[in-house]
Scaffold this motif. Structure first.
Motif, PDB file in Angstrom:
ATOM      1  N   ALA A   1       0.974  -1.266  -0.029  1.00 35.68           N
ATOM      2  CA  ALA A   1       0.131  -0.043  -0.066  1.00 35.68           C
ATOM      3  C   ALA A   1       0.934   1.258  -0.091  1.00 35.68           C
ATOM      4  N   SER A   2       0.268   2.320  -0.545  1.00 35.89           N
ATOM      5  CA  SER A   2       1.106   3.498  -0.793  1.00 35.89           C
ATOM      6  C   SER A   2       1.445   4.269   0.804  1.00 35.89           C
ATOM      7  N   ASN A   3       0.620   3.974   1.763  1.00 38.72           N
ATOM      8  CA  ASN A   3       0.767   4.386   2.884  1.00 38.72           C
ATOM      9  C   ASN A   3       0.288   3.245   4.009  1.00 38.72           C
ATOM     10  N   GLY A   4       0.898   3.532   5.406  1.00 36.50           N
ATOM     11  CA  GLY A   4       0.635   2.642   6.469  1.00 36.50           C
ATOM     12  C   GLY A   4       1.615   2.692   7.360  1.00 36.50           C
ATOM     13  N   ALA A   5       1.737   1.441   8.336  1.00 37.90           N
ATOM     14  CA  ALA A   5       2.594   1.807   9.484  1.00 37.90           C
ATOM     15  C   ALA A   5       3.848   1.366   8.923  1.00 37.90           C
ATOM     16  N   LEU A   6       4.045   0.577   8.121  1.00 34.81           N
ATOM     17  CA  LEU A   6       4.955   0.111   7.587  1.00 34.81           C
ATOM     18  C   LEU A   6       5.711   0.633   6.151  1.00 34.81           C
ATOM     19  N   ALA A   7       5.214   1.621   5.844  1.00 33.47           N
ATOM     20  CA  ALA A   7       5.467   2.348   4.714  1.00 33.47           C
ATOM     21  C   ALA A   7       6.959   2.671   4.468  1.00 33.47           C
ATOM     22  N   GLY A   8       7.714   2.222   3.470  1.00 33.63           N
ATOM     23  CA  GLY A   8       9.182   2.727   3.355  1.00 33.63           C
ATOM     24  C   GLY A   8       9.908   1.540   3.746  1.00 33.63           C
ATOM     25  N   LEU A   9       9.469   0.703   4.322  1.00 30.93           N
ATOM     26  CA  LEU A   9      10.088  -0.583   4.912  1.00 30.93           C
ATOM     27  C   LEU A   9      10.256  -1.705   3.654  1.00 30.93           C
ATOM     28  N   VAL A  10      11.307  -2.229   3.611  1.00 33.83           N
ATOM     29  CA  VAL A  10      11.488  -3.598   2.746  1.00 33.83           C
ATOM     30  C   VAL A  10      11.802  -4.890   3.605  1.00 33.83           C
ATOM     31  N   PHE A  11      11.054  -5.846   3.043  1.00 37.60           N
ATOM     32  CA  PHE A  11      11.230  -7.273   3.779  1.00 37.60           C
ATOM     33  C   PHE A  11      11.653  -8.428   3.036  1.00 37.60           C
ATOM     34  N   ALA A  12      11.900  -9.495   3.479  1.00 38.14           N
ATOM     35  CA  ALA A  12      12.018 -10.525   2.970  1.00 38.14           C
ATOM     36  C   ALA A  12      11.302 -11.453   3.402  1.00 38.14           C
ATOM     37  N   ALA A  13      10.892 -12.629   2.816  1.00 42.65           N
ATOM     38  CA  ALA A  13       9.973 -13.659   3.381  1.00 42.65           C
ATOM     39  C   ALA A  13      10.800 -15.168   3.376  1.00 42.65           C
ATOM     40  N   LYS A  14      10.627 -16.143   4.311  1.00 46.79           N
ATOM     41  CA  LYS A  14      11.427 -17.166   4.209  1.00 46.79           C
ATOM     42  C   LYS A  14      10.535 -18.070   3.207  1.00 46.79           C
ATOM     43  N   ASP A  15      11.452 -18.962   2.453  1.00 49.53           N
ATOM     44  CA  ASP A  15      10.692 -19.671   1.362  1.00 49.53           C
ATOM     45  C   ASP A  15       9.695 -20.839   1.745  1.00 49.53           C
ATOM     46  N   ASN A  16       9.367 -20.733   2.944  1.00 47.12           N
ATOM     47  CA  ASN A  16       8.463 -21.829   3.143  1.00 47.12           C
ATOM     48  C   ASN A  16       6.757 -20.875   3.455  1.00 47.12           C
ATOM     49  N   ILE A  17       7.067 -19.692   3.307  1.00 47.40           N
ATOM     50  CA  ILE A  17       5.953 -18.563   3.205  1.00 47.40           C
ATOM     51  C   ILE A  17       5.387 -18.422   1.885  1.00 47.40           C
ATOM     52  N   ASP A  18       4.174 -18.546   1.662  1.00 49.63           N
ATOM     53  CA  ASP A  18       3.704 -18.019   0.118  1.00 49.63           C
ATOM     54  C   ASP A  18       3.591 -16.728  -0.124  1.00 49.63           C
TER      55      ASP A  18
END
Length: 573
Positions: free
Chosen positions: A35-52
């Motif tokens: 989303a263009s705004n929100g509590a985590l706007a501006g943060l980049v993340f990765a997901a472990k590859d057992n998470i869809d």
């Protein structure tokens, strides 16, 4: 999009490889924007590859298992909706079965401080990309310590929430009844920020729960458990680092309490050495029964071991676990939080490959029991050892204590003086984590409750904190009351022309404990309003004037401590 290649003909070679590139299985050329705004706007993340992640392959680090996810996992969708952007998917110990980070055909993920050492697992890639600053945070999973061990070995924060707090819908299960989605970050602040966005009941996850989290932080005085026996497997640097960790937590107001670790250790053993391991087999049974040969060792043997148990064995194991939980429960009557090493030692990658079962088991010495017993946990950096490798500690609390652990963990982390992960960047200032501070009351003490006096423990055990040493206004007289045990004074208000300033200590006590404190005060003493030398007023000890008849007036000494000292015999010259 970059997808980590895998060649079945080169299976052995791939497994022997280790390097930074092994941290990723799928890395997007352009992050998937939320989303263009929100509590985590501006943060980049990765997901472990057992998470869809919808439209991307989910491999669980097993190429034969790989499938394209039809939709985002519930937690991924919540994070995107909160404004975070997804950079890709990270490597792991196959089927989240391991604590070391070498059990993957996509290569061993190295430690972010020394590439010859393991990263920890199973969430190896997630920890590495956070520690090296490639993303702001990452999702892992934690069944037996996979969200904590990699954090401890890479100088980052690993938040293992209470079971069911974050939905596991869309996550390849390892042992579904005890699986948790975990969070890696370089600061507690970011981890809590992510937790608030990710948590929430999900009716489509059979193990999701609506949990009311404790929102009052531990007080300035708290009790922390330390196992009566600790094992570091010959690693003296780790042993010394934990001694230092105890001292650091004491400096924050904690009092160590020795606890019996045996019930916790026995619970941990059940995870793999009982019928509970059948849950790991059941998680991937359909795939495993058809593709067993395509699962790498020792993961294959661990999953296959689940076949040998029947339903009665599982019932017996579950009953044994409940018995151990009951045996461990009284521990929480004596402590507020449990302090543990996140991992007891570090291992080199070549050593782990030479002895993959026992060394992996050693890494889980202080993690395996936590989910089985329904506890919350937070791993935070503690120190860098003389050899330059990180040492982390884990704070463990009852279910629902997640935010309390975070508040204490942030204080501990910032007191360490460490940099963020392996980036060398200093920690930002501590953040307000949104916990409610308990209501307090100030109380002035004048006699046996002064620091070092016989009844001071009644204040300390209620979490009271000394604010200042000062004096009353000049309108009080002080008397030594006869026949009191231990000896106590009586403070009586008189006209200003007849009184003097009397030494007092002002303590701040949680209001919740004030009633029990007042109930201990015997007549003729009581609590009233005292006027201090600066003109302010506080609650404090006063005495009925009638009780001073026949008492010794000690006003001229200016305070009870001076009176006690005056009664001490003078040593011969």
């Amino acid at each position: 999009m970059m997808v980590h290649g895998f060649d079945a003909a080169a299976d052995t070679t791939a497994q022997e490889q280790s390097g930074p590139e092994a941290a990723w299985i799928t890395r997007l050329g352009t992050p998937l924007q939320g989303a263009s705004n929100g509590a985590l706007a501006g943060l980049v993340f990765a997901a472990k590859d057992n998470i869809d992640v919808g439209g991307l392959p989910t491999t669980a680090a097993c190429p034969a298992f790989a499938r394209t996810a039809p939709a985002h996992a519930h937690v991924v969708q919540r994070l995107l909706d909160a404004g975070a952007a997804l950079a890709g998917k990270t490597n792991l110990d196959q089927f989240a079965c391991g604590l070391n980070g070498t059990r993957s055909p996509y290569g061993a993920v190295p430690n972010s401080f020394d590439a010859s050492f393991v990263s920890g697992g199973s969430s190896s890639g997630s920890a590495y990309v956070v520690a090296t600053g490639q993303v702001d945070f990452a999702l892992g999973t934690d069944t037996a310590g996979s969200g904590r061990v990699p954090a401890g070995l890479n100088n980052i924060v690993g938040l293992k929430p209470s079971k069911g707090l974050i939905s596991a819908r869309g996550v390849v299960p390892a042992a579904q009844s005890v699986d948790c989605v975990s969070i890696f970050a370089r600061t507690v602040q970011v981890a809590v920020q992510v937790l608030r966005a990710a948590m929430g009941f999900d009716a489509q996850d059979p193990f999701s729960r609506s949990l009311a989290l404790e929102r009052e932080p531990f007080g300035p005085r708290f009790r922390f458990g330390v196992p009566s026996e600790l094992q570091f497997f010959g690693d003296e640097q780790a042993a010394q680092a934990f001694v230092q960790a105890i001292e650091k937590l004491q400096a924050l107001g904690g009092a160590p309490v020795q606890i019996d670790y045996e019930p916790l250790a026995q619970a941990a053993e059940l995870l793999y050495d009982s019928a509970l391991v059948a849950e790991r087999y059941a998680a991937v049974r359909g795939f495993f029964d058809e593709h067993e040969a395509e699962v790498m060792e020792p993961v294959r043997s661990i999953l296959a071991s689940g076949r040998r148990y029947d339903a009665a064995d599982l019932v017996d194991a579950q009953a044994r676990l409940r018995a151990l939980a009951q045996q461990a429960a009284p521990m929480w009557e004596d402590i507020d939080v449990l302090l543990l090493p996140t991992a007891p030692t570090h291992y080199r990658i070549d050593a782990m490959r030479a002895d993959p079962v026992q060394l992996n088991k050693n890494l889980g010495a202080y993690t395996n029991f936590v989910n089985l017993l329904d506890y919350a946990a937070l791993s935070v950096p503690s120190s860098l050892r003389p050899d330059g490798l990180p040492f982390g500690i884990t704070l463990v609390g009852p279910c629902g204590s997640d935010l309390q652990l975070a508040e204490l963990g942030q204080r501990y982390h910032h007191a360490s003086g460490l940099a963020q992960g392996a980036t060398g960047e200093p920690l930002p200032p501590p953040a307000d984590l949104g916990l409610s501070r308990p209501a307090t009351v100030k109380v002035a003490v004048v006699g046996a409750h002064l620091s070092g006096m016989p009844l001071n423990g009644q204040l300390v055990e209620r979490g009271a904190q000394l604010l200042e040493k000062t004096h009353t206004a000049s309108q009080y007289r002080l008397y030594a009351l006869p026949g009191t045990v231990p000896p106590k004074p009586g403070l009586v208000r008189v006209p200003p022309s007849e009184g003097a300033a009397i030494a007092v200590e002002v303590w701040q006590m949680p209001l919740a404990h004030y009633g029990s404190f007042v109930a201990l005060i015997p007549a003729p003493l009581g609590i009233g309003t005292l006027q201090l030398a600066d003109g302010s007023s506080v609650q404090g000890f006063v005495c009925e004037a009638l009780a001073t008849e026949g008492a010794t007036d000690i006003t001229h000494l200016g305070g009870w401590r001076r009176y006690i000292e005056s009664r001490q015999p003078i040593a011969a010259a």
